[in-house]
Design an enzyme around this catalytic site. Structure first.
Site, mmCIF file in Angstrom:
data_model
loop_
_atom_site.group_PDB
_atom_site.id
_atom_site.type_symbol
_atom_site.label_atom_id
_atom_site.label_comp_id
_atom_site.label_asym_id
_atom_site.label_seq_id
_atom_site.Cartn_x
_atom_site.Cartn_y
_atom_site.Cartn_z
ATOM 1 N N THR A 290 0.835 -1.192 0.000
ATOM 2 C CA THR A 290 0.000 0.000 0.000
ATOM 3 C C THR A 290 0.872 1.244 0.000
ATOM 4 O OG1 THR A 290 -0.136 0.469 2.387
ATOM 5 C CG2 THR A 290 -1.591 -1.245 1.507
ATOM 6 N N ASP A 291 0.279 2.370 -0.321
ATOM 7 C CA ASP A 291 0.932 3.640 -0.051
ATOM 8 C C ASP A 291 0.742 3.953 1.438
ATOM 9 O OD1 ASP A 291 2.266 6.040 -0.367
ATOM 10 O OD2 ASP A 291 1.166 6.618 -2.155
ATOM 11 N N TYR A 292 1.333 5.020 1.871
ATOM 12 C CA TYR A 292 1.439 5.394 3.286
ATOM 13 C C TYR A 292 0.057 5.482 3.943
ATOM 14 C CZ TYR A 292 4.297 7.705 6.929
ATOM 15 O OH TYR A 292 4.994 8.032 8.068
ATOM 16 N N THR A 293 -0.229 4.586 4.869
ATOM 17 C CA THR A 293 -1.484 4.515 5.643
ATOM 18 C C THR A 293 -2.726 4.361 4.764
ATOM 19 O OG1 THR A 293 -1.808 6.934 5.812
ATOM 20 C CG2 THR A 293 -0.493 5.879 7.540
ATOM 21 N N ALA A 294 -2.569 3.827 3.549
ATOM 22 C CA ALA A 294 -3.716 3.742 2.640
ATOM 23 C C ALA A 294 -4.819 2.838 3.172
ATOM 24 C CB ALA A 294 -3.261 3.256 1.265
#
Length: 763
Positions: A290-294
């Protein structure tokens, strides 16, 4: 006996085919051996250890989001961490790798990633600028050098390339991509992956690439970062998906999810996207992070609580959770409640372990932690020379009235503007490993470049803008440069030296962090303080060269009317200052070509060359009941593919080897290009094709080929483009990839607007 021999032959053929497939994908591992190793390892792992491999916390070294994962060391010891990202330095990384290998139960090594976006300490131009070079060899080499340096400092995984097609310059992350075109974007994606991953991921100088952001992140409504994206599947497949697919075909080891929704479902939890398209349709066999905290951000999208959205992500085909701690904290509960399956957890865990195996981490967890390499392979003279050369290829000469450029090394030169004497802004956004104290300011480089042959006088002249709060928000991460002197004092100083000098060089535009993540703009014109200074400088009557720094397409209608010479220099990396001087003083002839359409005003956005026609087309000025504006032409200020040189090029008439072809043969489009000027120069010859009639509406033109050629004065060269059925294919309304018979128009020229045309028929 014959049957037994046949079976043996088939087995050998399959083994050879499998070995070839693995080699194409950038790793020469023995598939059977890897499978056996991972089977044995997973047989020893507890549920929590398997889930732990899916957890990617961030350390406190370099933070690109808004949170830091807590108790990282404790989680590593408990087998609850699969990797870490944005740490810098062999010693720091070794310390945590030793915790994983020596203090966790099974000693599974960590994978270490970083946002190595356009170089490490040797920083290359921002990706958007690199695309302006149209130089695949140089771009590939930039990724290779980035890999050499990053792996020398302990990094084995990069969150690059970003391949999002972007037609929305208000979106700050235009700076991180390759512009608006899927054909060029696909070529750059392949080059970057080849540079990062090389021929074998087990090579200590290569690292695993991560294609991002899957998918459609470059088309946010209103140009606002993280905002809604909505489009048809036909547009996805024809216009936005090709670079991602190219990443799969190039063998990228990992993909990263995007923040936006797809069909109203966040990408991270979208099974159609992550499984049906990426894996089932395209055959991707790496892992998805995932991207950051997605994952946790899906809560704000209204998809449920953390347990619900974590299960949604895993079931969709997402393998690794960056920072959100959703997988680590909820998957066991979801498994017990039947909301996820053990098979899906095992599948995700296996993909992470396979990546580590291909990187050689199980053979040697410390293979990227050689302190000797860190001392000799980073920011070398060879690497800096490559970065400087590529930077010179990215600058786009937009206007050069009266041939003000190149400048002579003589007399007095006034260097003014807020970007003339800043070190930290030269590399551009997303240069997280940069060592900016080593880099030159433009002032330093220009004084070096002229030596004792000319005098360079300097004045800042103005701040980035009058609004101190806006400047603060646009100069983060050590890029601050606010001057507290009164406006009139700064301007008067600049005007005084301008009157003393023969020519004015104005270093203006955006600071580096005015583009990039979470740096959207609603207006794209030059900022107020800088425009006022330029207006005052114009009144001196001295010739002005505007060096426009930006990470996006900007609106330059006023500048085109008022400033004779404009060179877009974007952000050229650690060697930007010297590279700018190379071009300004004529040691290198500019050759950059726009990979984005430059609008006349923000009201034209989105504006892009490969658009569909309307039923009432009007390419020029207002005519009632046609598709146009009342107050501005439809035409852009500068078209896709545009860029001037210090020399001129003439094109012979375009010829085709035949006016008919079938799907099993091809035709050749040919043109002879001649350097008609007085200096050696490089031209990017561009091929466009239009499908005149199709089962669905087709664009007015599409880039289908390009070639960089360098010619001496008076030299000519024939450029040939082979046109085959593959270049004519598109996704129809049923999403089948088809080549339909009919008439086609071929266009060749120096940009998308100035082209010659011929036609042929596909039978």
């Amino acid at each position: 006996m014959k049957k037994r021999l046949l079976m043996l032959l088939l087995t050998v053929m399959c083994a050879i085919a499998g070995a070839q497939a693995l080699t194409v994908k950038g790793t020469a591992v023995d598939q059977a051996k890897m499978n056996q190793f991972i089977d044995d390892l997973m047989g020893k792992m507890t549920l929590q250890e398997k889930i732990g491999q899916l957890n990617l916390p961030v350390t406190g070294d370099i933070i690109t989001g808004s949170s830091v994962s807590g108790d990282v060391v404790g989680k590593i010891k408990a087998g609850q961490v699969g990797g870490l990202f944005n740490m810098k330095g062999v010693q720091s990384i070794r310390a945590l790798q030793e915790v994983a290998v020596k203090q966790s139960r099974l000693g599974i090594p960590l994978i270490f990633g970083m946002d190595v976006i356009h170089g490490y300490e040797t920083v290359f131009p921002i990706p958007f600028a690199m695309s302006m070079s149209w130089d695949m060899d140089a771009i590939r080499n930039s990724a290779r050098i980035a890999s050499v340096e990053a792996t020398a400092d302990g990094i084995c995984w990069t969150f690059s390339p970003m391949v999002d097609i972007c037609r929305e310059p208000r979106w700050g992350r235009m700076s991180e991509g390759s512009g608006e075109d899927p054909f060029l974007g696909s070529a750059i994606c392949r080059a970057m992956i080849e540079g990062y991953q090389g021929a074998d991921l087990a090579d200590k100088a290569t690292m695993m690439a991560c294609v991002k952001h899957f998918a459609l992140y470059g088309a946010p409504e209103a140009g606002r970062d993280y905002n809604t994206v909505d489009m048809s599947h036909v547009r996805m497949f024809n216009e936005y998906f090709p670079p991602y697919k190219a990443g799969v075909e190039a063998g990228a080891g990992s993909f990263m999810t995007s923040f936006n929704v797809i069909d109203y479902i966040p990408a991270t939890g979208n099974r159609w996207l992550m499984t049906e398209v990426l894996r089932d349709r395209w055959g991707f066999d790496g892992f998805v992070v995932t991207d950051y905290t997605a994952i946790s951000e899906m809560i704000n999208h209204g998809m449920g609580d953390l347990q619900t959205v974590s299960a949604l992500a895993l079931n969709a085909g997402t393998d690794m959770d960056m920072v959100a701690d959703g997988f680590l904290g909820t998957l066991e509960k979801s498994l017990n409640e039947g909301k996820v399956t053990m098979a899906d957890i095992d599948k995700a865990c296996r993909r992470i372990l396979e990546a580590k195996y291909k990187l050689g981490l199980f053979d040697d967890p410390y293979r990227y932690l050689d302190a000797k390499r860190a001392k000799k392979d980073i920011y070398t003279a060879e690497h800096r020379a490559a970065a400087r050369k590529l930077a010179t290829e990215t600058f786009v000469l937009l206007q050069n009235k009266d041939n003000v450029l190149p400048l002579k090394r003589a007399g007095k030169i006034a260097l003014v503007g807020p970007l003339a004497n800043t070190r930290a802004n030269m590399p551009g956004t997303w240069s997280v490993a940069a060592a900016s104290d080593r880099y030159s300011t433009l002032l330093e480089a220009m004084r070096r470049a002229v030596g004792d042959k000319a005098e360079v006088m300097y004045a800042k002249g103005c701040n980035i803008c009058y609004d101190a709060e806006l400047e603060k928000n646009s100069t983060m991460f050590g890029r601050e440069m606010r001057d507290e002197r009164p406006v009139d004092v700064m301007r008067d100083e600049a005007l005084r030296i301008a009157r003393e000098c023969d020519v004015i060089v104005a270093a203006m535009g955006e600071p580096s962090e005015m583009s990039g993540e979470s740096s959207s703009r609603s207006e794209l014109t030059i900022l107020d303080a800088q425009k006022d200074l330029l207006t005052a400088l114009k009144a001196t009557g001295k010739p002005i060269v505007l060096l426009n720094f930006s990470g996006r397409a900007t609106v330059m209608d006023w500048e085109v009317e008022n400033i004779p010479t404009i060179l877009n220099v974007w952000f050229g990396g650690s060697e930007a200052a010297d590279a700018i001087c190379d071009v300004v003083f004529g040691d290198v002839v500019p050759s950059g070509k726009l990979t984005v359409t430059m609008p006349r005003n923000v009201g034209q956005v989105p504006i892009y060359y490969n658009h569909l026609n309307t039923g009432r087309p009007n390419p020029h000025w207002f005519a009632k009941y046609t598709s146009n504006y009342l107050d501005v032409p439809n035409d852009p200020l500068f078209p896709f593919g545009y860029g001037l040189s210090y020399t001129t090029f003439a094109y012979s008439p375009l010829t085709l080897s035949s006016n008919t072809m079938t799907t099993s043969d091809n035709i050749t489009a040919s043109v002879t290009v001649t350097n008609t000027g007085t200096v050696e120069g490089t031209e990017v010859v561009q091929l466009y094709i239009r499908d005149m009639v199709g089962s669905i509406a087709r664009p007015v033109q599409e880039l289908k080929g390009f070639e960089r050629i360098t010619l001496k004065p008076g030299e000519s060269r024939q450029v040939n483009f082979t046109i085959n059925a593959d270049l004519l294919k598109f996704y129809n309304k049923d999403l089948n990839y088809v080549c339909e018979p009919g008439d086609f128009e071929v266009m060749v020229g120096t940009n998308s607007h100035d082209v010659q045309r011929q036609t042929f028929t596909l039978k």
